[in-house]
Design a protein around this motif. Sequence first.
Motif, PDB file in Angstrom:
ATOM      1  N   GLU A 160       0.827  -1.212   0.000  1.00  0.00           N
ATOM      2  CA  GLU A 160       0.000   0.000   0.000  1.00  0.00           C
ATOM      3  C   GLU A 160       0.859   1.259   0.000  1.00  0.00           C
ATOM      4  O   GLU A 160       0.364   2.370   0.100  1.00  0.00           O
ATOM      5  N   ASP A 161       2.167   1.065  -0.127  1.00  0.00           N
ATOM      6  CA  ASP A 161       3.128   2.162  -0.141  1.00  0.00           C
ATOM      7  C   ASP A 161       3.045   2.988   1.132  1.00  0.00           C
ATOM      8  O   ASP A 161       3.162   4.211   1.113  1.00  0.00           O
ATOM      9  N   ASP A 162       2.788   2.299   2.242  1.00  0.00           N
ATOM     10  CA  ASP A 162       2.725   2.975   3.534  1.00  0.00           C
ATOM     11  C   ASP A 162       3.712   2.289   4.468  1.00  0.00           C
ATOM     12  O   ASP A 162       3.338   1.647   5.435  1.00  0.00           O
ATOM     13  N   ARG A 163       4.988   2.440   4.167  1.00  0.00           N
ATOM     14  CA  ARG A 163       6.018   1.737   4.932  1.00  0.00           C
ATOM     15  C   ARG A 163       6.170   2.281   6.345  1.00  0.00           C
ATOM     16  O   ARG A 163       6.836   1.681   7.164  1.00  0.00           O
ATOM     17  N   ASN A 164       5.561   3.410   6.612  1.00  0.00           N
ATOM     18  CA  ASN A 164       5.673   4.003   7.947  1.00  0.00           C
ATOM     19  C   ASN A 164       4.477   3.642   8.830  1.00  0.00           C
ATOM     20  O   ASN A 164       4.324   4.197   9.912  1.00  0.00           O
ATOM     21  N   PHE A 165       3.654   2.712   8.384  1.00  0.00           N
ATOM     22  CA  PHE A 165       2.516   2.258   9.181  1.00  0.00           C
ATOM     23  C   PHE A 165       3.001   1.203  10.181  1.00  0.00           C
ATOM     24  O   PHE A 165       3.535   0.159   9.780  1.00  0.00           O
ATOM     25  N   PRO A 166       2.860   1.436  11.489  1.00  0.00           N
ATOM     26  CA  PRO A 166       3.374   0.482  12.490  1.00  0.00           C
ATOM     27  C   PRO A 166       2.799  -0.916  12.341  1.00  0.00           C
ATOM     28  O   PRO A 166       3.474  -1.907  12.641  1.00  0.00           O
ATOM     29  N   VAL A 177       4.381 -14.983  18.160  1.00  0.00           N
ATOM     30  CA  VAL A 177       4.538 -14.272  16.890  1.00  0.00           C
ATOM     31  C   VAL A 177       3.320 -13.379  16.716  1.00  0.00           C
ATOM     32  O   VAL A 177       2.225 -13.702  17.165  1.00  0.00           O
ATOM     33  N   GLY A 178       3.531 -12.233  16.071  1.00  0.00           N
ATOM     34  CA  GLY A 178       2.375 -11.366  15.846  1.00  0.00           C
ATOM     35  C   GLY A 178       2.756  -9.957  15.461  1.00  0.00           C
ATOM     36  O   GLY A 178       3.922  -9.636  15.232  1.00  0.00           O
ATOM     37  N   TYR A 179       1.724  -9.110  15.387  1.00  0.00           N
ATOM     38  CA  TYR A 179       1.893  -7.720  15.001  1.00  0.00           C
ATOM     39  C   TYR A 179       2.321  -6.887  16.209  1.00  0.00           C
ATOM     40  O   TYR A 179       1.580  -6.754  17.185  1.00  0.00           O
ATOM     41  N   THR A 180       3.500  -6.334  16.127  1.00  0.00           N
ATOM     42  CA  THR A 180       4.099  -5.612  17.246  1.00  0.00           C
ATOM     43  C   THR A 180       3.230  -4.459  17.721  1.00  0.00           C
ATOM     44  O   THR A 180       2.898  -4.350  18.907  1.00  0.00           O
ATOM     45  N   ALA A 181       2.866  -3.570  16.808  1.00  0.00           N
ATOM     46  CA  ALA A 181       2.144  -2.356  17.187  1.00  0.00           C
ATOM     47  C   ALA A 181       0.727  -2.655  17.672  1.00  0.00           C
ATOM     48  O   ALA A 181       0.192  -1.942  18.527  1.00  0.00           O
ATOM     49  N   LEU A 182       0.119  -3.709  17.151  1.00  0.00           N
ATOM     50  CA  LEU A 182      -1.261  -4.030  17.508  1.00  0.00           C
ATOM     51  C   LEU A 182      -1.355  -4.873  18.780  1.00  0.00           C
ATOM     52  O   LEU A 182      -2.428  -5.005  19.353  1.00  0.00           O
ATOM     53  N   GLY A 183      -0.218  -5.442  19.181  1.00  0.00           N
ATOM     54  CA  GLY A 183      -0.239  -6.296  20.365  1.00  0.00           C
ATOM     55  C   GLY A 183      -1.017  -7.576  20.133  1.00  0.00           C
ATOM     56  O   GLY A 183      -1.540  -8.189  21.069  1.00  0.00           O
ATOM     57  N   ALA A 184      -1.118  -7.995  18.873  1.00  0.00           N
ATOM     58  CA  ALA A 184      -1.867  -9.206  18.514  1.00  0.00           C
ATOM     59  C   ALA A 184      -0.879 -10.348  18.297  1.00  0.00           C
ATOM     60  O   ALA A 184      -0.160 -10.372  17.296  1.00  0.00           O
ATOM     61  N   PHE A 185      -0.841 -11.302  19.226  1.00  0.00           N
ATOM     62  CA  PHE A 185       0.135 -12.382  19.178  1.00  0.00           C
ATOM     63  C   PHE A 185      -0.526 -13.744  19.373  1.00  0.00           C
ATOM     64  O   PHE A 185      -1.580 -13.850  20.006  1.00  0.00           O
ATOM     65  N   ALA A 257      15.520  -3.542  12.381  1.00  0.00           N
ATOM     66  CA  ALA A 257      14.217  -3.670  13.034  1.00  0.00           C
ATOM     67  C   ALA A 257      13.985  -2.682  14.174  1.00  0.00           C
ATOM     68  O   ALA A 257      13.510  -3.054  15.256  1.00  0.00           O
ATOM     69  N   TYR A 258      14.286  -1.421  13.937  1.00  0.00           N
ATOM     70  CA  TYR A 258      14.017  -0.394  14.947  1.00  0.00           C
ATOM     71  C   TYR A 258      12.564  -0.404  15.439  1.00  0.00           C
ATOM     72  O   TYR A 258      12.314  -0.275  16.649  1.00  0.00           O
ATOM     73  N   PRO A 259      11.561  -0.517  14.554  1.00  0.00           N
ATOM     74  CA  PRO A 259      10.170  -0.478  15.038  1.00  0.00           C
ATOM     75  C   PRO A 259       9.853  -1.519  16.101  1.00  0.00           C
ATOM     76  O   PRO A 259       8.992  -1.280  16.956  1.00  0.00           O
ATOM     77  N   LEU A 260      10.534  -2.665  16.078  1.00  0.00           N
ATOM     78  CA  LEU A 260      10.254  -3.699  17.077  1.00  0.00           C
ATOM     79  C   LEU A 260      10.828  -3.346  18.438  1.00  0.00           C
ATOM     80  O   LEU A 260      10.198  -3.578  19.473  1.00  0.00           O
ATOM     81  N   VAL A 261      12.030  -2.785  18.467  1.00  0.00           N
ATOM     82  CA  VAL A 261      12.661  -2.497  19.759  1.00  0.00           C
ATOM     83  C   VAL A 261      12.232  -1.147  20.318  1.00  0.00           C
ATOM     84  O   VAL A 261      12.503  -0.845  21.482  1.00  0.00           O
ATOM     85  N   THR A 288      14.221   5.289   9.907  1.00  0.00           N
ATOM     86  CA  THR A 288      13.673   5.146  11.253  1.00  0.00           C
ATOM     87  C   THR A 288      13.267   6.498  11.817  1.00  0.00           C
ATOM     88  O   THR A 288      12.212   6.628  12.463  1.00  0.00           O
ATOM     89  N   ALA A 289      14.080   7.523  11.589  1.00  0.00           N
ATOM     90  CA  ALA A 289      13.754   8.867  12.067  1.00  0.00           C
ATOM     91  C   ALA A 289      12.441   9.341  11.458  1.00  0.00           C
ATOM     92  O   ALA A 289      11.588   9.934  12.152  1.00  0.00           O
ATOM     93  N   THR A 290      12.239   9.078  10.173  1.00  0.00           N
ATOM     94  CA  THR A 290      10.987   9.446   9.498  1.00  0.00           C
ATOM     95  C   THR A 290       9.821   8.652  10.066  1.00  0.00           C
ATOM     96  O   THR A 290       8.747   9.202  10.333  1.00  0.00           O
ATOM     97  N   TYR A 291      10.032   7.352  10.250  1.00  0.00           N
ATOM     98  CA  TYR A 291       9.003   6.478  10.815  1.00  0.00           C
ATOM     99  C   TYR A 291       8.560   6.979  12.191  1.00  0.00           C
ATOM    100  O   TYR A 291       7.368   7.064  12.502  1.00  0.00           O
ATOM    101  N   CYS A 292       9.535   7.315  13.030  1.00  0.00           N
ATOM    102  CA  CYS A 292       9.238   7.774  14.387  1.00  0.00           C
ATOM    103  C   CYS A 292       8.531   9.131  14.379  1.00  0.00           C
ATOM    104  O   CYS A 292       7.607   9.369  15.166  1.00  0.00           O
TER     105      CYS A 292
END
Length: 395
Positions: A160-166, A177-185, A257-261, A288-292
């Motif tokens: 979807e060209d949204d690489r900054n979506f958590p 295993v699961g989606y980090t930002a959603l807390g779904a494991f 993998a900055y978004p995970l940590v 990562t700076a842009t993502y954050c």
Amino acid sequence: MAMKSVCLMISQKNNVPNIVVLGSGGGLRAMIALLGTLVELKKQNFLDAVMYLCGVSGSTWCMSLLYGDGKWSENLMSLEKKLCENLSNFSWHIRKAIKFLEESSKDEHYSLTDFWASCLVYQILQQFDENELADHKEASENGINPYPIYAAVDKEKLSEDDRNFPGTWFEFTPHEVGYTALGAFVSTKHFGSEFEKGKLKKKKKKKHICYMQGLWGSALGSMEENLKFIRANIQPSYLVKTKIISLIDAGLAINSAYPLVLRAERRTDLIISFDFSSGDPFETIKKTATYCQKNSIPFPKIEDQEMDENNPSDCYIFRGDKSCPTVMHFPLFNNMNCSDKIEEYRERFPTFCMSFCKGNIEDLLEKAGLNVSNNSGKILQEIKRLGSSSHTKQF
């Protein structure tokens, strides 16, 4: 000895800095370089202070091989020798690869990931690990080794060209295993099974480590090139079925993998980032700076430091306010360990390479280790600073 003294000092003050080591992607180059990095972290007495070890793509290959040994951090020197010998010897058997592919084709989730794992990752690493990720629980619970985190991304969200979506980021550990930002494991042992409303609906065949290595490192696998190889070398029709691959190499989003940590629950104080990327060695930290920034995640400013991608130094330190982790960034090839031969080393160790000779493997291990030994004082200084300040989260 100095490191043990620092750890004792900060533990007495109940201010233990939460340290994360990141290994970027970069194919076999990243796999070997992370091994050399970890060996030197052990020699310098830093590895015992690391809470999490997190990898993308080629770095996950190194990690998943190490965690097969419950005490790998204590046996690193002998494991380094063994892994180097494996990489130098040709032990890939096409008959074995075909057998696993035939078995995999009976699964409704069969995909080109199975081919990539059996015919290419197996050939690159010279071993086919039939254990499961859940089997690494002991190696991650004994308090001897850092806790491992492996990264992937959701292909559909990435497209979807949204690489900054958590919600694009997906993580694997020996436990869940699961989606980090959603807390779904879900439990790691049920990865690939069917769930409905959070409950297990249909249990499926477990995935072995080699399959996981293929999934985590899938960026090197071109669908078109894989199909050419299949049609030219392996005739059975079951290998060319069309299936949807949902999870792919996280390096296609951010090659570290900055978004995970940076997940708030991990309370990260110090990120020690080893960048094994090709091209711009600062691309990961820039992304990562842009993502954050887009997701309101605390991250130190990076604009204040000059970063020359063609002539990088070996260590960059980025600090922010108390809400931010400190980031130490180490480009693999730099003007300290390669002098004026940075471009020569980049050409000698391309990403799309399935093997290196023994001499090149030893050279790469040395270059990666130098980034740690040459900056051990700086690493120690940051640990001391964080351990003695109120910056550190309380446990």
